[in-house]
Design an enzyme around this catalytic site. Sequence first.
Site, mmCIF file in Angstrom:
data_model
loop_
_atom_site.group_PDB
_atom_site.id
_atom_site.type_symbol
_atom_site.label_atom_id
_atom_site.label_comp_id
_atom_site.label_asym_id
_atom_site.label_seq_id
_atom_site.Cartn_x
_atom_site.Cartn_y
_atom_site.Cartn_z
ATOM 1 N N GLY A 92 16.775 0.206 3.261
ATOM 2 C CA GLY A 92 15.659 1.132 3.326
ATOM 3 C C GLY A 92 15.580 2.180 2.249
ATOM 4 N N GLY B 64 17.430 -3.922 -0.627
ATOM 5 C CA GLY B 64 16.557 -4.931 -1.219
ATOM 6 C C GLY B 64 15.742 -4.326 -2.334
ATOM 7 N N ARG C 49 1.037 -5.712 -2.374
ATOM 8 C CA ARG C 49 1.401 -4.365 -1.917
ATOM 9 C C ARG C 49 0.255 -3.353 -2.030
ATOM 10 N NH1 ARG C 49 4.715 -1.358 -3.961
ATOM 11 N NH2 ARG C 49 5.537 -0.440 -2.046
ATOM 12 N N CYS D 17 -11.757 -12.577 -4.435
ATOM 13 C CA CYS D 17 -13.042 -12.207 -3.854
ATOM 14 C C CYS D 17 -12.852 -11.310 -2.633
ATOM 15 C CB CYS D 17 -13.813 -13.470 -3.485
ATOM 16 S SG CYS D 17 -15.589 -13.218 -3.425
#
Length: 428
Positions: A243, A279, A316, A345
């Site tokens: 985290g 990560g 994201r 689109c």
Amino acid sequence: MTDGPGFALRGGVLHAERVSLVRIAEAVGTPTYVYSAGALRAAARRFREGLAPVPRKTLAFAVKANPSRAVLTLLVDEGYGADIVSGGEMAAALSAGIPAGGIVYSGVGKTVGELAQALQAGVGHINLEGEREGEVLAALAQLSERHAPALLRVNPNVDAGTHAKITTGTSDSKFGVPIADAPGIYDRLAARPGLMLHGVAVHIGSQIMGLDALEAAYRRIGELVAALRARGHGITHVDLGGGLGVDYRGGADADVVAYGAMVARVTRDWDVTLMFEPGRYIAAHAGVLLTRVLWVKPGEPCPFVVLDAGMNDLARPALYDAWHEVAAVAPNGATMRAHVVGPVCESSDRFAKARLIDRVGEGDLAVIRDTGAYGASMASCYNSRALAAEVMVEGDRFAVIAPRVAAADLRPQTIPTWWQVPALGQAA
């Protein structure tokens, strides 16, 4: 300019280590994810060094951030195992040479088949998200005459203070069991034959920049560990998750040295092996999305820079309103204010709104920075667009580690055999 990991201008052109991004675009095309091996190694070592005050620990890279076999193989050399959340990620970790014993299997929706595969492979730890999952795992272990090593994931009801869509430790989250219910659930699961329950796990969210919420969660876990021991349970491992966040705007990342000091202080009396699963902190800065400008289209209050990379390549910004720097590969010092968008689109296919960026024109190369985590791993073929290629750079060399894949090749399609379909070129 001195050599170093990551991305920097050399002779007015952006390079990944010592390889020009122009060279990569000419050889591989765009859009393409480009990773720096040096930047990955540097971040992996920085995280490990930050945790030096913690005497007993294991490190497992969160595969969901970047499941590339090349990335995982590099991190094996840096002493990292894998934190996985699916059977596919288990296969990726094993194929990269990560020992099964170094794999932590997390995730709220493991299937019975996936649990059986994890048992057969000899995965080191399975993090249980609920009591029923533990019951099923125990039964599978008995059937296969194995012992299933497991931890109970606990929800401490601590708000990580991050984006709502990446918060996982509050009471309304789907993850883990409520901390108030954990002792009773632990008692019942520990009594089941086949289940080797030996600790607890916690993870309160992603992209966490401060330490207060993490410390609050860890203190609650420490109290739980003491309570479980008082009930006669042997606790040997505590998984503290991941985290730690990064600054996508060029500032300071979460302070891993302060984090290590806090963990050592809070856990000094726990007498357990601590597990960590970074990560984003490892991979985010180690990658860029290389793209080309298709059009510069007049608009209000500023023009639209239309890239050949879209929200299917990098989700994201559309999902979280995430901020990523957009930069020219060969900046000339001039700037412009523009909306930066992709070709998908959808109105949400936007990377920047009315932002001051390097001046670019039709055909110019650009990058979207800090996309080494949750970039390619979240990509799709929406609008039947190809999956972007991926490239690894090390020093003055580069290699394609994942080819561009057309949507039709990724998911071959058929029609029902009983339908009558005209031959190609034949009128219906």
